[in-house]
Design a protein around this motif. Sequence first.
Motif, PDB file in Angstrom:
ATOM      1  N   ARG A 279       0.828  -1.206   0.000  1.00  0.00           N
ATOM      2  CA  ARG A 279       0.000   0.000   0.000  1.00  0.00           C
ATOM      3  C   ARG A 279       0.857   1.249   0.000  1.00  0.00           C
ATOM      4  N   LEU A 280       1.959   1.205   0.740  1.00  0.00           N
ATOM      5  CA  LEU A 280       2.869   2.345   0.771  1.00  0.00           C
ATOM      6  C   LEU A 280       3.444   2.624  -0.614  1.00  0.00           C
ATOM      7  N   GLU A 281       3.693   1.560  -1.384  1.00  0.00           N
ATOM      8  CA  GLU A 281       4.241   1.695  -2.732  1.00  0.00           C
ATOM      9  C   GLU A 281       3.159   1.966  -3.780  1.00  0.00           C
ATOM     10  N   GLY A 282       1.880   1.926  -3.364  1.00  0.00           N
ATOM     11  CA  GLY A 282       0.802   2.136  -4.319  1.00  0.00           C
ATOM     12  C   GLY A 282       0.637   0.978  -5.281  1.00  0.00           C
ATOM     13  N   LEU A 283       0.855  -0.263  -4.787  1.00  0.00           N
ATOM     14  CA  LEU A 283       0.800  -1.451  -5.628  1.00  0.00           C
ATOM     15  C   LEU A 283      -0.184  -2.463  -5.076  1.00  0.00           C
ATOM     16  N   GLN A 284      -0.731  -3.270  -5.954  1.00  0.00           N
ATOM     17  CA  GLN A 284      -1.533  -4.424  -5.576  1.00  0.00           C
ATOM     18  C   GLN A 284      -0.953  -5.648  -6.262  1.00  0.00           C
ATOM     19  N   GLY A 285      -1.219  -6.820  -5.710  1.00  0.00           N
ATOM     20  CA  GLY A 285      -0.617  -8.030  -6.262  1.00  0.00           C
ATOM     21  C   GLY A 285      -1.596  -9.171  -6.305  1.00  0.00           C
ATOM     22  N   GLN A 286      -1.269 -10.203  -7.093  1.00  0.00           N
ATOM     23  CA  GLN A 286      -2.218 -11.289  -7.302  1.00  0.00           C
ATOM     24  C   GLN A 286      -1.624 -12.674  -7.065  1.00  0.00           C
ATOM     25  N   VAL A 287      -0.292 -12.789  -6.948  1.00  0.00           N
ATOM     26  CA  VAL A 287       0.333 -14.093  -6.741  1.00  0.00           C
ATOM     27  C   VAL A 287       0.994 -14.116  -5.365  1.00  0.00           C
ATOM     28  N   VAL A 288       0.564 -15.028  -4.517  1.00  0.00           N
ATOM     29  CA  VAL A 288       1.098 -15.162  -3.161  1.00  0.00           C
ATOM     30  C   VAL A 288       2.030 -16.367  -3.110  1.00  0.00           C
ATOM     31  N   SER A 289       3.227 -16.156  -2.579  1.00  0.00           N
ATOM     32  CA  SER A 289       4.207 -17.233  -2.442  1.00  0.00           C
ATOM     33  C   SER A 289       4.602 -17.369  -0.984  1.00  0.00           C
ATOM     34  N   VAL A 290       4.890 -18.593  -0.576  1.00  0.00           N
ATOM     35  CA  VAL A 290       5.422 -18.822   0.767  1.00  0.00           C
ATOM     36  C   VAL A 290       6.758 -19.545   0.654  1.00  0.00           C
ATOM     37  N   LYS A 291       7.591 -19.311   1.639  1.00  0.00           N
ATOM     38  CA  LYS A 291       8.883 -19.983   1.760  1.00  0.00           C
ATOM     39  C   LYS A 291       8.933 -20.615   3.142  1.00  0.00           C
ATOM     40  N   VAL A 292       9.270 -21.879   3.208  1.00  0.00           N
ATOM     41  CA  VAL A 292       9.351 -22.597   4.481  1.00  0.00           C
ATOM     42  C   VAL A 292      10.714 -23.272   4.568  1.00  0.00           C
ATOM     43  N   ARG A 293      11.440 -22.972   5.626  1.00  0.00           N
ATOM     44  CA  ARG A 293      12.709 -23.653   5.886  1.00  0.00           C
ATOM     45  C   ARG A 293      12.546 -24.472   7.166  1.00  0.00           C
ATOM     46  N   PHE A 294      12.784 -25.775   7.050  1.00  0.00           N
ATOM     47  CA  PHE A 294      12.601 -26.664   8.188  1.00  0.00           C
ATOM     48  C   PHE A 294      13.868 -26.725   9.041  1.00  0.00           C
ATOM     49  N   ASP A 295      13.781 -27.431  10.152  1.00  0.00           N
ATOM     50  CA  ASP A 295      14.894 -27.465  11.101  1.00  0.00           C
ATOM     51  C   ASP A 295      16.141 -28.120  10.529  1.00  0.00           C
ATOM     52  N   ASP A 296      15.987 -28.930   9.473  1.00  0.00           N
ATOM     53  CA  ASP A 296      17.154 -29.557   8.841  1.00  0.00           C
ATOM     54  C   ASP A 296      17.679 -28.732   7.666  1.00  0.00           C
ATOM     55  N   PHE A 297      17.176 -27.472   7.543  1.00  0.00           N
ATOM     56  CA  PHE A 297      17.574 -26.512   6.506  1.00  0.00           C
ATOM     57  C   PHE A 297      17.004 -26.851   5.122  1.00  0.00           C
ATOM     58  N   THR A 298      16.154 -27.851   5.032  1.00  0.00           N
ATOM     59  CA  THR A 298      15.410 -28.057   3.787  1.00  0.00           C
ATOM     60  C   THR A 298      14.512 -26.849   3.559  1.00  0.00           C
ATOM     61  N   THR A 299      14.590 -26.238   2.380  1.00  0.00           N
ATOM     62  CA  THR A 299      13.838 -25.021   2.075  1.00  0.00           C
ATOM     63  C   THR A 299      12.944 -25.265   0.867  1.00  0.00           C
ATOM     64  N   LEU A 300      11.645 -25.018   1.036  1.00  0.00           N
ATOM     65  CA  LEU A 300      10.662 -25.267  -0.009  1.00  0.00           C
ATOM     66  C   LEU A 300       9.795 -24.037  -0.213  1.00  0.00           C
ATOM     67  N   GLY A 301       9.232 -23.935  -1.398  1.00  0.00           N
ATOM     68  CA  GLY A 301       8.339 -22.825  -1.696  1.00  0.00           C
ATOM     69  C   GLY A 301       7.127 -23.288  -2.469  1.00  0.00           C
ATOM     70  N   ARG A 302       6.072 -22.503  -2.380  1.00  0.00           N
ATOM     71  CA  ARG A 302       4.848 -22.808  -3.117  1.00  0.00           C
ATOM     72  C   ARG A 302       4.110 -21.499  -3.350  1.00  0.00           C
ATOM     73  N   GLN A 303       3.356 -21.405  -4.439  1.00  0.00           N
ATOM     74  CA  GLN A 303       2.656 -20.168  -4.727  1.00  0.00           C
ATOM     75  C   GLN A 303       1.252 -20.437  -5.244  1.00  0.00           C
ATOM     76  N   ARG A 304       0.404 -19.392  -5.155  1.00  0.00           N
ATOM     77  CA  ARG A 304      -0.985 -19.505  -5.598  1.00  0.00           C
ATOM     78  C   ARG A 304      -1.411 -18.167  -6.189  1.00  0.00           C
ATOM     79  N   ARG A 305      -2.145 -18.235  -7.290  1.00  0.00           N
ATOM     80  CA  ARG A 305      -2.680 -17.034  -7.921  1.00  0.00           C
ATOM     81  C   ARG A 305      -4.091 -16.782  -7.379  1.00  0.00           C
TER      82      ARG A 305
END
Length: 415
Positions: A279-305
């Motif tokens: 909002r501060l930048e005057g932008l809107q978005g449509q694709v949400v992504s998450v990043k998850v890093r587990f305790d063993d440092f495995t890092t995964l991502g997933r996104q949704r429109r």
Amino acid sequence: MDAQRAVLHADLDAFFAAAEVRRRPELAGKPLIVGGRPGGRGVVSSASYEARRYGIRSGMPIRQAERLCPQAVFLPVDFAYYRELAAQFRAILSDLSSLVEHLSIDEACLELGPAPRWPEEPAAAGRRLRQRVRAELGLNVTVGIATNRTVAKVAADLAKPDGLRLIPPGQEATFLAPLPVDYLPGIGPNAARRLRELGVRTLGQLAQVPPYWLRVVFGRRAEEVHQRAQGIDPRPVTPEERAPKSIGHERTFHRDLSERSEIRQALRELSEKTAREMRLEGLQGQVVSVKVRFDDFTTLGRQRRLARPTIDGREIAEAAVGLAFELLDEWRRPVRLLGVRVSGLAPLAVQLALFDPRPLRALLLLRALDRLAARRDAAGASSRRPGTALGYPVGPARLLVSALERRSSVTEDEG
């Protein structure tokens, strides 16, 4: 070398740390580290010059910084606040020249008009810039001035902190010659090490080496690096605004999270922070992504429109929680780090339906909540108090909703 040009390289000194001192003057003169809390697993984003005396640098793990300087003040990053200051910094630069290229949130180069009178006009412009930034923002900016971008950048680096250095036309090669090779922008640690192994330690020596000989280190960039070492850089200052491709935030936790309720709350907070910055930048978005890093440092991502663009942290959080829980169902491990990011950005637009004030009312509410959050942050609130939701005080929020409802009703009645 083009004696008709005057390029200024402006760099705010220890920007994040200085911004925190600006709103908390009692921190002036103290070692200050921005990036996380003591004992955390984040990294240093910025350090005051008092902290740097202890060997603390950006990118260093917070725990290492704490060992080097246990008496330092540690603060979390407040990126929305820094962007507000950066926008004011950009406005000052734009007043000085129409040719401004923003290199990062706290750094830019600008070019004065045609045929400036050397050295009087460039020096005066640099002094005006420094004075305005100090008077209007309460921050220090270091300025390097030369006939091209490379030499102006190196001059600014050597003038830090809170300095101004001007390299007159014709002195570019002489200025660069005694400097170590890694002072030249674009020469990283590995390239500098390889050059030293070959007996090339200074930029003067680099300028004397035939370009074809440098291909073993720089490949196709050899000719360009050779010219830069001589103080030759014909690149123009390009005044184009680069809109961000995505906006997001992530957090490394002091302890690994296993409870779904804790993970859900963390994702909500990250989503609200991301939405506020959008909002501060005057932008809107449509694709949400998450990043998850587990305790063993495995890092995964997933996104949704999403079905439609949004600026609402609740909608972002709903998607983020769903995505993260899908990963948790598959892996079933404690979580070390979470991140939320929104892409598919476009200029903010509110779709107004005839006789329906609800979209505008929602936007007004969100912006009012942003102002409340900014005041809360400025007051130095470091933890959530009872009676708050998603980081915003419930009481004032309800009052705002009621006020907007009344305003909307009056508007409808008058229509």
